[in-house]
Motif scaffolding. Sequence first.
Motif, PDB file in Angstrom:
ATOM      1  N   VAL A  13      46.484  38.694  46.216  1.00 17.40           N
ATOM      2  CA  VAL A  13      45.410  38.460  47.183  1.00 17.40           C
ATOM      3  C   VAL A  13      45.130  36.972  47.301  1.00 17.40           C
ATOM      4  N   ARG A  14      44.925  36.532  48.542  1.00 18.31           N
ATOM      5  CA  ARG A  14      44.567  35.140  48.814  1.00 18.31           C
ATOM      6  C   ARG A  14      43.510  35.087  49.911  1.00 18.31           C
ATOM      7  N   ILE A  15      42.853  33.923  50.013  1.00 21.38           N
ATOM      8  CA  ILE A  15      41.889  33.676  51.085  1.00 21.38           C
ATOM      9  C   ILE A  15      42.679  33.449  52.374  1.00 21.38           C
ATOM     10  N   ILE A  16      42.285  34.070  53.471  1.00 23.64           N
ATOM     11  CA  ILE A  16      43.016  33.964  54.735  1.00 23.64           C
ATOM     12  C   ILE A  16      43.073  32.515  55.217  1.00 23.64           C
ATOM     13  N   GLU A  17      41.925  31.850  55.272  1.00 23.98           N
ATOM     14  CA  GLU A  17      41.841  30.523  55.878  1.00 23.98           C
ATOM     15  C   GLU A  17      42.561  29.440  55.074  1.00 23.98           C
ATOM     16  N   THR A  18      42.395  29.449  53.754  1.00 21.81           N
ATOM     17  CA  THR A  18      42.924  28.351  52.932  1.00 21.81           C
ATOM     18  C   THR A  18      44.187  28.706  52.157  1.00 21.81           C
ATOM     19  N   HIS A  19      44.496  29.991  52.091  1.00 19.62           N
ATOM     20  CA  HIS A  19      45.619  30.515  51.291  1.00 19.62           C
ATOM     21  C   HIS A  19      45.404  30.323  49.797  1.00 19.62           C
ATOM     22  N   ASP A  20      44.167  30.034  49.365  1.00 19.61           N
ATOM     23  CA  ASP A  20      43.860  29.915  47.938  1.00 19.61           C
ATOM     24  C   ASP A  20      44.043  31.267  47.259  1.00 19.61           C
ATOM     25  N   LEU A  21      44.671  31.248  46.092  1.00 15.29           N
ATOM     26  CA  LEU A  21      44.885  32.453  45.310  1.00 15.29           C
ATOM     27  C   LEU A  21      43.549  33.034  44.863  1.00 15.29           C
ATOM     28  N   VAL A  22      43.373  34.337  45.045  1.00 16.11           N
ATOM     29  CA  VAL A  22      42.205  35.049  44.522  1.00 16.11           C
ATOM     30  C   VAL A  22      42.596  35.761  43.235  1.00 16.11           C
ATOM     31  N   GLY A  23      43.734  36.479  43.252  1.00 14.58           N
ATOM     32  CA  GLY A  23      44.166  37.150  42.039  1.00 14.58           C
ATOM     33  C   GLY A  23      45.255  38.169  42.292  1.00 14.58           C
ATOM     34  N   ILE A  24      45.655  38.795  41.222  1.00  9.64           N
ATOM     35  CA  ILE A  24      46.597  39.907  41.252  1.00  9.64           C
ATOM     36  C   ILE A  24      45.827  41.120  40.744  1.00  9.64           C
ATOM     37  N   PHE A  25      45.828  42.175  41.549  1.00  2.54           N
ATOM     38  CA  PHE A  25      45.010  43.339  41.253  1.00  2.54           C
ATOM     39  C   PHE A  25      45.847  44.617  41.291  1.00  2.54           C
ATOM     40  N   VAL A  26      45.538  45.541  40.404  1.00  6.20           N
ATOM     41  CA  VAL A  26      46.160  46.858  40.390  1.00  6.20           C
ATOM     42  C   VAL A  26      45.068  47.857  40.756  1.00  6.20           C
ATOM     43  N   CYS A  27      45.208  48.472  41.929  1.00  6.01           N
ATOM     44  CA  CYS A  27      44.201  49.404  42.440  1.00  6.01           C
ATOM     45  C   CYS A  27      44.912  50.562  43.123  1.00  6.01           C
ATOM     46  N   SER A  28      44.295  51.731  43.100  1.00  8.29           N
ATOM     47  CA  SER A  28      44.954  52.898  43.677  1.00  8.29           C
ATOM     48  C   SER A  28      44.910  52.932  45.199  1.00  8.29           C
ATOM     49  N   ASN A  29      43.974  52.182  45.810  1.00  4.29           N
ATOM     50  CA  ASN A  29      43.887  52.176  47.271  1.00  4.29           C
ATOM     51  C   ASN A  29      43.161  50.915  47.741  1.00  4.29           C
ATOM     52  N   LEU A  30      43.108  50.719  49.054  1.00  6.42           N
ATOM     53  CA  LEU A  30      42.494  49.506  49.605  1.00  6.42           C
ATOM     54  C   LEU A  30      40.986  49.455  49.401  1.00  6.42           C
ATOM     55  N   ARG A  31      40.341  50.607  49.365  1.00  5.69           N
ATOM     56  CA  ARG A  31      38.892  50.624  49.098  1.00  5.69           C
ATOM     57  C   ARG A  31      38.612  50.056  47.712  1.00  5.69           C
ATOM     58  N   GLU A  32      39.372  50.522  46.721  1.00  2.00           N
ATOM     59  CA  GLU A  32      39.202  49.991  45.362  1.00  2.00           C
ATOM     60  C   GLU A  32      39.564  48.515  45.292  1.00  2.00           C
ATOM     61  N   LEU A  33      40.572  48.114  46.054  1.00  3.39           N
ATOM     62  CA  LEU A  33      40.938  46.694  46.085  1.00  3.39           C
ATOM     63  C   LEU A  33      39.770  45.855  46.607  1.00  3.39           C
ATOM     64  N   ALA A  34      39.159  46.287  47.697  1.00  2.00           N
ATOM     65  CA  ALA A  34      38.025  45.546  48.268  1.00  2.00           C
ATOM     66  C   ALA A  34      36.869  45.454  47.287  1.00  2.00           C
ATOM     67  N   ILE A  35      36.573  46.544  46.592  1.00  2.00           N
ATOM     68  CA  ILE A  35      35.491  46.538  45.607  1.00  2.00           C
ATOM     69  C   ILE A  35      35.805  45.568  44.476  1.00  2.00           C
ATOM     70  N   THR A  36      37.054  45.553  44.031  1.00  2.00           N
ATOM     71  CA  THR A  36      37.451  44.667  42.935  1.00  2.00           C
ATOM     72  C   THR A  36      37.423  43.210  43.369  1.00  2.00           C
ATOM     73  N   ILE A  37      37.905  42.916  44.566  1.00  2.00           N
ATOM     74  CA  ILE A  37      37.870  41.537  45.081  1.00  2.00           C
ATOM     75  C   ILE A  37      36.434  41.051  45.165  1.00  2.00           C
ATOM     76  N   ASP A  38      35.519  41.929  45.572  1.00  2.00           N
ATOM     77  CA  ASP A  38      34.114  41.543  45.726  1.00  2.00           C
ATOM     78  C   ASP A  38      33.468  41.075  44.425  1.00  2.00           C
ATOM     79  N   GLU A  39      34.125  41.294  43.285  1.00  2.00           N
ATOM     80  CA  GLU A  39      33.600  40.758  42.028  1.00  2.00           C
ATOM     81  C   GLU A  39      33.639  39.231  42.008  1.00  2.00           C
ATOM     82  N   CYS A  40      34.500  38.634  42.853  1.00  2.00           N
ATOM     83  CA  CYS A  40      34.604  37.160  42.807  1.00  2.00           C
ATOM     84  C   CYS A  40      34.498  36.494  44.170  1.00  2.00           C
ATOM     85  N   THR A  41      34.745  37.210  45.264  1.00  2.00           N
ATOM     86  CA  THR A  41      34.655  36.598  46.592  1.00  2.00           C
ATOM     87  C   THR A  41      34.520  37.692  47.646  1.00  2.00           C
TER      88      THR A  41
END
Length: 105
Positions: free
Chosen positions: A6-34
């Motif tokens: 995962v990266r930020i769209i505008e800057t391409h800054d790395l957000v992280g590498i995540f293991v999630c069963s679906n996109l909903r869980e991915l969004a919830i996990t990303i929201d922990e930091c951005t």
Amino acid sequence: MPTFLVRIIETHDLVGIFVCSNLRELAITIDECTDAGECEYIRMASGGIMWTSPAIPIPIELPEDDDGCEPSPMPWGAATFTEIWWGYVYGFRSASRWRKVFPDE
């Protein structure tokens, strides 16, 4: 289970590498930091992060008198990606298309 880079769209800054069963869980996990709405992802093939030399024993033991102190830091400087994941991070697996976490935004 899928793995996402995962990266930020505008800057391409790395957000992280995540293991999630679906996109909903991915969004919830990303929201922990951005804001997940500002992010895009690619799905990664099998791979990982590894230490090719001794690192630290795990589990990391916390002192008995732990008063909210931080544990010893992970030795991330000695870590490296497996060959396949290295290719994603350094752009050699560019056949993968980046997708918005929330495509309708």
